[in-house]
Motif scaffolding. Sequence first.
Motif, mmCIF file in Angstrom:
data_model
loop_
_atom_site.group_PDB
_atom_site.id
_atom_site.type_symbol
_atom_site.label_atom_id
_atom_site.label_comp_id
_atom_site.label_asym_id
_atom_site.label_seq_id
_atom_site.Cartn_x
_atom_site.Cartn_y
_atom_site.Cartn_z
ATOM 1 N N SER A 246 -12.504 67.686 95.360
ATOM 2 C CA SER A 246 -14.067 67.765 95.668
ATOM 3 C C SER A 246 -14.515 66.912 97.555
ATOM 4 O O SER A 246 -15.678 66.898 98.287
ATOM 5 C CB SER A 246 -14.263 67.580 95.165
ATOM 6 N N SER A 247 -12.808 66.009 97.881
ATOM 7 C CA SER A 247 -13.025 65.390 99.178
ATOM 8 C C SER A 247 -11.963 65.301 100.137
ATOM 9 O O SER A 247 -10.189 65.631 98.957
ATOM 10 C CB SER A 247 -14.194 63.638 99.060
ATOM 11 N N ARG A 248 -11.340 64.660 100.896
ATOM 12 C CA ARG A 248 -10.350 64.140 101.252
ATOM 13 C C ARG A 248 -9.157 63.464 100.839
ATOM 14 O O ARG A 248 -8.602 62.450 101.713
ATOM 15 C CB ARG A 248 -10.675 63.918 103.085
ATOM 16 N N ALA A 249 -9.983 62.614 99.392
ATOM 17 C CA ALA A 249 -9.369 61.871 99.226
ATOM 18 C C ALA A 249 -7.995 61.970 99.768
ATOM 19 O O ALA A 249 -7.019 60.977 99.119
ATOM 20 C CB ALA A 249 -10.215 60.933 97.886
ATOM 21 N N TRP A 250 -7.606 62.726 98.979
ATOM 22 C CA TRP A 250 -6.126 63.900 98.502
ATOM 23 C C TRP A 250 -5.570 63.898 99.761
ATOM 24 O O TRP A 250 -4.109 64.513 99.702
ATOM 25 C CB TRP A 250 -5.719 64.903 98.042
ATOM 26 N N GLN A 251 -6.289 63.931 100.907
ATOM 27 C CA GLN A 251 -5.566 63.954 102.204
ATOM 28 C C GLN A 251 -5.353 63.078 102.876
ATOM 29 O O GLN A 251 -6.325 61.761 103.618
ATOM 30 C CB GLN A 251 -6.557 64.780 103.229
ATOM 31 N N ALA A 280 -13.928 76.328 97.815
ATOM 32 C CA ALA A 280 -14.114 75.874 99.018
ATOM 33 C C ALA A 280 -13.335 73.896 98.038
ATOM 34 O O ALA A 280 -13.136 73.801 97.166
ATOM 35 C CB ALA A 280 -15.331 75.026 98.966
ATOM 36 N N GLY A 281 -12.660 73.189 99.246
ATOM 37 C CA GLY A 281 -12.445 71.800 98.444
ATOM 38 C C GLY A 281 -11.148 71.603 99.702
ATOM 39 O O GLY A 281 -11.258 72.602 100.308
ATOM 40 N N TYR A 282 -10.588 70.246 99.316
ATOM 41 C CA TYR A 282 -9.882 70.252 100.155
ATOM 42 C C TYR A 282 -8.154 69.858 99.640
ATOM 43 O O TYR A 282 -8.452 69.437 98.607
ATOM 44 C CB TYR A 282 -10.235 68.896 100.854
ATOM 45 N N PRO A 283 -6.979 70.515 99.594
ATOM 46 C CA PRO A 283 -5.874 70.600 98.822
ATOM 47 C C PRO A 283 -4.947 69.174 99.339
ATOM 48 O O PRO A 283 -5.516 68.324 100.348
ATOM 49 C CB PRO A 283 -4.706 71.194 99.634
ATOM 50 N N PHE A 284 -4.197 68.513 98.440
ATOM 51 C CA PHE A 284 -3.179 67.062 98.842
ATOM 52 C C PHE A 284 -2.517 67.912 100.079
ATOM 53 O O PHE A 284 -1.702 68.936 100.229
ATOM 54 C CB PHE A 284 -2.494 67.322 97.166
ATOM 55 N N VAL A 285 -2.541 66.724 100.540
ATOM 56 C CA VAL A 285 -1.896 66.787 101.960
ATOM 57 C C VAL A 285 -1.096 64.958 102.318
ATOM 58 O O VAL A 285 -1.667 64.566 101.971
ATOM 59 C CB VAL A 285 -2.230 67.097 103.259
#
Length: 651
Positions: A246-251, A280-285
């Motif tokens: 749900s946030s950029r915490a995994w990026q 909607a969401g942020y993928p792992f990077v």
Amino acid sequence: MSSIINVLDEKTRNKIAAGEVVERPASCIKELVENAIDASASAIEIEIADGGQSYMRITDNGSGMSAEDAHKCIIRHATSKISTVEDIFAISSLGFRGEAVPSIAAVSHMQITTRRPEDDFATHLILEGGTISSEDQAGAPVGTTMEVSDLFYNTPARRKFMKSERTESSKISEMITKLALAQPAIQFTFTNNGRTSLHTGGSGDLKDTIANIYGADLAREIFSITYDSEGLRIEGYVGKPSVLKSSRAWQTCIVNHRIVHNPVMFKAVENAYHAMLPKAGYPFVMLHLHTDPGAIDVNVHPSKTEIKFADEQVIYRAIYHSIISALVAQETPENIATTMDLQPRQVRHIEAAETELELRGQSERPQAEAQVLSFEAGPAPHSVPDAPAETGFYSQQSADRIKNDSLGESSSRPYSAAQTDLHTPLAVPTASQTAQFHQALAQNEEEAAVQKDHPGITFEGDEDVFIPLGEVADCFIIAKKGQDLYIIDQHAAHERVRYDRFCQRVERMPGQQLLTAEFIEMDAEDMTLLAERKDVFADLGYTYSEAGPTTLRIEEVPCDLQTSDIAGSIRDICQALHENGTPDKAVLRHRSLAYLSCHGAIKAGDTLNIRQMKQLLEELFHTEKPYVCPHGRPIIVRFTPDELAKLFKRT
């Protein structure tokens, strides 16, 4: 005439300077851990209490300092990282300004214990407000220990802006996570209020570090990424489009082992995944860039997290193409996306514009029955010039746009089996989800037979009535009205019907008590939100309590929400909170209703008979906005006889 310009005393100057470097406890942790990394430590321990506000300790097994260096390290602009102005333009260390330790010491009670391998005893300094109050020798292992207590004790104006203990702990945990990812060869241990919450092995294997931090399940859903050209090397891992947060915490973006926040890098990631994400969401990077230190400028912000590249175009293209190549090289696009859930990609600017009117019933009927609709696959990367227009992974397949007077400019995209796999699982919903459309009575075989043999035969004679003719790919309804042909997305249409029905209910979402509580796992960052914003979730129909550090006990959920959708709906609301900070109550209600509408609607792959199609279309055109779903996607595409003639080149 007296002077009005005052020269500030050293104590005041130090406090002002500290405010630039030390924003919160997480800032202290970052600066002190980076010093430990620069000291060639192979193991670093971090311990905090009360979110770092009352106590922080950073212990490393690095090179340590002599007694003389221990005294110098608390002097502003004293550093071992650079010696001349030319060194600033090719910095390879994480620290270089000599501001962190004196700034932290100026606003706290601090203790420094440090010993070099060649020394018999460690130097132990006790400081108050940046001034040494006591000094002695002590027995200690090789390395350095920095203890910080009562942060901002002498600057109450700054202390009152601190967040809750949980929020500050979450910020520190996030910072340590990124530092551990940037330094997989270093063993990190993080202890929060006596409980070890993070431990990495320090093996040097980045994937092992990712597994230590995020778990083995995530490690199985990521692909390695490599790039090496023209003095730029990229390594790291990227996740499947179905692995979202749900946030950029995994990026995490790392440049020469430094954690950075660079808009160009994030835009390259966003555009590489564009049109692949099911919702909607942020993928792992996890990207780690290695480049010539002279090609970047890190001296642009006190926190040293913002940097500038000499050539942003090269960085953008390298990240963009390496991510696309990593995804395509591993598996086919269909297999990569098999675990995706059906949910339209959020169109945030449409949501923001329509939310207030949508919820208060003040939105006007679209003029001439429609708005401008577009089914294009999505814009090509556009934020950086010369970006690639398309790739083999998701090339645009839009047909020629068709102009008409009433619907504006629209276009259609061919439907294919590949798109079904990418965007829609063929899951049949339960009876409660589709009760308003799936009737308990057996289908009328006689009517079905008539429609099969004579699809043009209908039971209406009014030219203003939508007449369903059939269904294509168990997803799109083909209908006519007068002489015009219409194609309707059945899932989006049902979403709109359900959304309008939900909006007519009372202000607080009606909830249903669960017979047995559901337990779901949440990220620490989301748990902080859930603990602090219980009132927001209560208005949306959720009642819950904490069952563990990252475990939530769900006791009540909104009506019509399936058990399997509980975790997803809560994460979606958390994402809205992350994106907007303190969003309007109407925005959150819209987001929650849109999620419920989507997950309870009929899906692509559900077969409807003519009667059900007629009922769906009738209910659709009794809604406020029948031409757009709650997420902003178009529902209907219309073709006039003239447009059909053009398609067949009859004009």
